[in-house]
Design an enzyme around this catalytic site. Structure first.
Site, short mmCIF file in Angstrom:
data_model
loop_
_atom_site.label_atom_id
_atom_site.label_comp_id
_atom_site.label_asym_id
_atom_site.label_seq_id
_atom_site.Cartn_x
_atom_site.Cartn_y
_atom_site.Cartn_z
N ILE A 103 -4.45 -11.21 7.80
CA ILE A 103 -4.50 -10.80 9.20
C ILE A 103 -5.83 -11.14 9.86
CG2 ILE A 103 -2.80 -8.97 8.86
CD1 ILE A 103 -5.09 -6.93 9.06
N THR A 114 -7.38 6.52 11.38
CA THR A 114 -7.89 7.56 10.49
C THR A 114 -8.61 8.67 11.22
OG1 THR A 114 -9.51 7.94 8.68
CG2 THR A 114 -9.95 6.13 10.17
N GLY A 150 0.82 -1.20 0.00
CA GLY A 150 0.00 0.00 0.00
C GLY A 150 0.85 1.25 0.00
N TRP A 156 -6.14 11.87 4.75
CA TRP A 156 -5.98 12.29 3.35
C TRP A 156 -4.61 11.90 2.79
CZ3 TRP A 156 -8.53 17.68 2.12
CH2 TRP A 156 -9.81 17.73 2.68
N TYR A 160 -16.66 2.55 7.63
CA TYR A 160 -15.20 2.53 7.65
C TYR A 160 -14.68 3.11 8.96
CZ TYR A 160 -10.43 4.10 6.64
OH TYR A 160 -9.08 4.35 6.70
#
Length: 286
Positions: free
Chosen positions: A36, A100, A10, A149, A124
């Site tokens: 995971i 996040t 990622g 972001w 999320y």
């Protein structure tokens, strides 16, 4: 130092692989090599490699898709994180876990500190908050880093989307009433490395984000301004500012997601400075 890195392909994982000190041993895993969500699989790998630090950069990050794929979002972001925390505790390893700004609702338009109460608006955010709580409760030596972001030269992100769309159309509609701090994944990776290197490990929740506050529309304009310095075609692109209500999406997002990064910056021996956006644009357009 031996590091087990999840989500190694990622944005943050790729930047970590690029920046880890040469004398550190890295076990880089992705969803193909380490599931995971499978506790047995996680415990076996952790027991086999015995890392000093587990860095969890894996995650289900499709914010809109999570609204209809709740089970998978929670499996990865909550159960997967718990599995890593329990495996880390079993061998005495540290866990650094990424979260996040979307654990907050952003309704109050105040800068978000670590001690503020979360209130996610979407699946999320709920799944990431669950992962935070499970990890912190399961293993005392856990550091949770919330960010926002994220963009980079790797993977799928807003900067790359804008650069591609800018070559396809002259006018791009971008939301102007969501405010946040764009964060370069390379800067976040540097902060993680410095955190992992501390002899007195930092624990608990910390925030790390870029220092510039802006709307998505502001960010798009900056991207095109920098890109136009390299490729004149971007000079013709116009950003049409729209309200969130005029942009259809499945998930509701925070209006105001400014994270206060002072805690982690004060912990680190050297604060991490923002990498100029121009440097990333130049890499992407090279």
């Amino acid at each position: 130092m031996r590091i087990l890195l999840t989500g190694s392909k990622g944005q943050v994982g790729s930047c970590l692989r690029d920046r880890l000190p040469e004398n550190w041993e890295l076990i880089a895993s992705d969803s193909q090599t380490l599931n995971i969500t499978d506790a047995h699989n996680v415990h076996n790998m952790v027991k086999t490699f015995e890392p000093d630090v587990i860095i969890n950069a894996a995650g289900y990050t499709k914010v809109d898709a999570a609204e209809t794929d709740k089970a998978k979002a929670f499996a990865v972001n909550a159960t997967g994180t718990l599995n890593l925390a329990q495996a880390a505790r079993a061998i005495g390893a540290r866990l650094i876990h990424l979260s996040t700004e979307q654990v907050f609702d952003g309704h109050h338009h105040v800068i978000l500190t670590e001690n503020m109460a979360p209130n996610p608006l979407n699946v999320y955010g709920h799944s990431k908050l669950a992962g935070e709580l499970l990890a912190l409760n399961a293993h005392v030596d856990t550091a949770v880093i919330r960010t926002s972001w994220v963009y980079s030269e790797h993977g799928h992100n807003f900067v790359k989307i804008m650069l591609q769309k800018g070559l396809e159309t002259s006018t791009i509609r971008v939301v102007e009433d969501q405010i946040g701090c764009p964060t370069y994944a390379g800067d976040l990776a540097e902060a993680i490395i410095r955190l992992a290197a501390l002899t007195n490990p930092a624990r608990g929740i910390m925030h790390f984000a870029g220092s510039q506050q802006m709307s998505w529309a502001d960010f798009a304009q900056r991207i095109f301004a920098e890109a136009a310095e390299i490729d004149e075609r971007y000079k013709q692109v116009k950003v049409e500012r729209i309200a969130t209500a005029d942009y259809q999406s499945a998930a509701t997002r925070p209006e105001f997601g400014i994270l206060d990064s002072r805690t982690i910056q004060n912990i680190l021996p050297e604060p991490v400075a923002d990498t100029p956006l121009a440097h990333i644009i130049a890499k992407l357009l090279a």
